[in-house]
Design a protein around this motif. Sequence first.
Motif, mmCIF file in Angstrom:
data_model
loop_
_atom_site.group_PDB
_atom_site.id
_atom_site.type_symbol
_atom_site.label_atom_id
_atom_site.label_comp_id
_atom_site.label_asym_id
_atom_site.label_seq_id
_atom_site.Cartn_x
_atom_site.Cartn_y
_atom_site.Cartn_z
ATOM 1 N N VAL A 141 63.647 25.052 30.686
ATOM 2 C CA VAL A 141 63.236 25.558 32.002
ATOM 3 C C VAL A 141 64.110 26.714 32.471
ATOM 4 C CG1 VAL A 141 62.262 23.331 32.684
ATOM 5 C CG2 VAL A 141 64.640 23.837 33.257
ATOM 6 N N LYS A 142 64.967 27.190 31.575
ATOM 7 C CA LYS A 142 65.945 28.219 31.947
ATOM 8 C C LYS A 142 65.294 29.441 32.590
ATOM 9 C CE LYS A 142 69.128 31.569 29.895
ATOM 10 N NZ LYS A 142 69.752 32.055 28.655
ATOM 11 N N ASP A 143 64.201 29.928 32.004
ATOM 12 C CA ASP A 143 63.647 31.209 32.433
ATOM 13 C C ASP A 143 63.262 31.243 33.906
ATOM 14 O OD1 ASP A 143 64.042 32.262 29.967
ATOM 15 O OD2 ASP A 143 61.962 32.031 29.292
ATOM 16 N N PHE A 144 62.807 30.122 34.458
ATOM 17 C CA PHE A 144 62.430 30.189 35.868
ATOM 18 C C PHE A 144 63.449 29.563 36.811
ATOM 19 C CE2 PHE A 144 60.125 26.392 34.352
ATOM 20 C CZ PHE A 144 60.470 25.440 35.298
ATOM 21 N N ILE A 145 64.261 28.617 36.352
ATOM 22 C CA ILE A 145 65.221 28.030 37.294
ATOM 23 C C ILE A 145 66.349 28.996 37.629
ATOM 24 C CG2 ILE A 145 64.737 25.648 36.622
ATOM 25 C CD1 ILE A 145 67.412 25.663 35.121
ATOM 26 N N ILE A 146 66.611 29.964 36.743
ATOM 27 C CA ILE A 146 67.683 30.921 37.049
ATOM 28 C C ILE A 146 67.136 32.169 37.734
ATOM 29 C CG2 ILE A 146 69.075 30.122 35.108
ATOM 30 C CD1 ILE A 146 68.317 32.669 33.625
ATOM 31 N N ASP A 147 65.845 32.188 38.009
ATOM 32 C CA ASP A 147 65.224 33.327 38.680
ATOM 33 C C ASP A 147 65.475 33.218 40.182
ATOM 34 O OD1 ASP A 147 63.601 35.236 39.803
ATOM 35 O OD2 ASP A 147 61.887 34.840 38.508
ATOM 36 N N PRO A 148 66.206 34.168 40.784
ATOM 37 C CA PRO A 148 66.499 34.081 42.229
ATOM 38 C C PRO A 148 65.247 34.180 43.089
ATOM 39 C CG PRO A 148 67.150 36.222 41.350
ATOM 40 C CD PRO A 148 66.788 35.363 40.168
ATOM 41 N N HIS A 149 64.156 34.649 42.510
ATOM 42 C CA HIS A 149 62.897 34.791 43.258
ATOM 43 C C HIS A 149 61.908 33.681 42.918
ATOM 44 C CE1 HIS A 149 64.430 38.700 44.400
ATOM 45 N NE2 HIS A 149 64.535 39.042 43.125
ATOM 46 N N PHE A 150 62.404 32.588 42.355
ATOM 47 C CA PHE A 150 61.530 31.504 41.904
ATOM 48 C C PHE A 150 60.610 31.007 43.014
ATOM 49 C CE2 PHE A 150 60.931 26.852 41.803
ATOM 50 C CZ PHE A 150 60.077 26.772 40.714
ATOM 51 N N THR A 151 61.164 30.698 44.175
ATOM 52 C CA THR A 151 60.362 30.138 45.270
ATOM 53 C C THR A 151 59.269 31.099 45.694
ATOM 54 O OG1 THR A 151 62.261 28.854 46.050
ATOM 55 C CG2 THR A 151 60.439 29.157 47.586
ATOM 56 N N ASP A 152 59.617 32.379 45.831
ATOM 57 C CA ASP A 152 58.616 33.375 46.230
ATOM 58 C C ASP A 152 57.500 33.483 45.186
ATOM 59 O OD1 ASP A 152 60.010 33.962 48.528
ATOM 60 O OD2 ASP A 152 61.094 35.642 47.636
ATOM 61 N N LYS A 153 57.884 33.422 43.919
ATOM 62 C CA LYS A 153 56.898 33.591 42.853
ATOM 63 C C LYS A 153 55.914 32.428 42.792
ATOM 64 C CE LYS A 153 59.451 36.671 39.776
ATOM 65 N NZ LYS A 153 60.115 36.832 38.456
ATOM 66 N N ILE A 154 56.416 31.189 42.914
ATOM 67 C CA ILE A 154 55.464 30.079 42.841
ATOM 68 C C ILE A 154 54.627 29.990 44.120
ATOM 69 C CG2 ILE A 154 56.789 28.744 41.163
ATOM 70 C CD1 ILE A 154 57.468 26.810 43.470
ATOM 71 N N THR A 155 55.188 30.465 45.248
ATOM 72 C CA THR A 155 54.394 30.525 46.477
ATOM 73 C C THR A 155 53.249 31.510 46.311
ATOM 74 O OG1 THR A 155 56.294 29.944 47.867
ATOM 75 C CG2 THR A 155 54.438 31.027 48.953
ATOM 76 N N ASP A 156 53.545 32.673 45.743
ATOM 77 C CA ASP A 156 52.497 33.669 45.502
ATOM 78 C C ASP A 156 51.445 33.137 44.527
ATOM 79 O OD1 ASP A 156 53.755 35.435 47.172
ATOM 80 O OD2 ASP A 156 54.719 36.594 45.583
ATOM 81 N N GLU A 157 51.911 32.435 43.485
ATOM 82 C CA GLU A 157 50.980 31.892 42.498
ATOM 83 C C GLU A 157 50.075 30.840 43.138
ATOM 84 O OE1 GLU A 157 51.040 29.901 38.001
ATOM 85 O OE2 GLU A 157 52.920 30.424 39.002
#
Length: 331
Positions: A141-157
């Motif tokens: 899960v490294k690629d998305f848990i270390i993404d500082p914009h994770f919350t914004d990205k899944i909200t947009d999705e």
Amino acid sequence: MENKDILFPVLALNQNITNSIKRIISADISGAIHSGLNNEIKYTDLNCSIHTPAEICKDSVSGKYYVKLSASYCQYFWLISDVILKWVDYNIMEEICNSYGISMRDLSNQFEEAINHFPDTIQQAYGREFTEQYLGFAKSVKDFIIDPHFTDKITDEFMQAIKLTNCYSKVNVEDYYYYKINSPYEQRVNAVYCYGIAFILLHEAAHFQLGHLSEAENRQQEIEADESAIWSIISDLEGQERFTAVCGIILMFFSLMLLNPFLKEDGIHPREDIRLFSVYDKFKEENAKYQLLIIGLFYLWGRNDPDFPKNLSNSDESVVVIRNYLSKKYA
């Protein structure tokens, strides 16, 4: 501009769904086809929002029955599955980090160094096997848990998924090619998605096999079709594959809840939350992660409801609170 020649990218997974159904021996699809069910699925909503997720219809020329499946529903369901599975995994990782004194920010900034702090402590508490499994999970899960914009990205999705439920929204299919369906993590999402769609197809086939099409639709028929599809899938599966299939069915019912946000009864189908919890009750003792999945689902459900219980922990009590809230509000 909308291009009528471009189809939703999720349709590239059609063969995966076919392969999943082929492994479900109990479904006896070949027997249904022999009895008059057309083995070809007709896709609808190829370039627009969802009208009806799926239904079984009779061909006026051949007299055979066939299943219609909404392509936009398939894309919507894939996005919902991707968002929820990532959110659940993110929260699992966050709990582990908090337990061992490492913040998610630290993990994001120095993943490899942080990850190497865990093994000794975890191995002492849980043993080597758990440690090895945990490290594998963390890296997956490294690629998305270390993404500082994770919350914004899944909200947009999530919002892109919800857009497909709105008949007044103009759908640009090209927008959905932003979401990749073949990355290593998405292979897990694809597996859950395929079992969810397989359930829908088997539910419709069950109506044919159980002789429901000669009668007016009713609630008992829908319950019977649900039960037939569930056990057709689950009875042939074990271990991780069984877990994946149950998650797919639970997520599918949640996706139907989002299509009916006020949980209005239609006089034929049981309410979507009742159908979801019926599946959960059957399998919750098999894996504790089902509970975490339920909490994750209803975290999303309650975001736009100011009265929905907040700050729910991963516990049996939280599931009871959710169920009581739904039964009182939507009774």
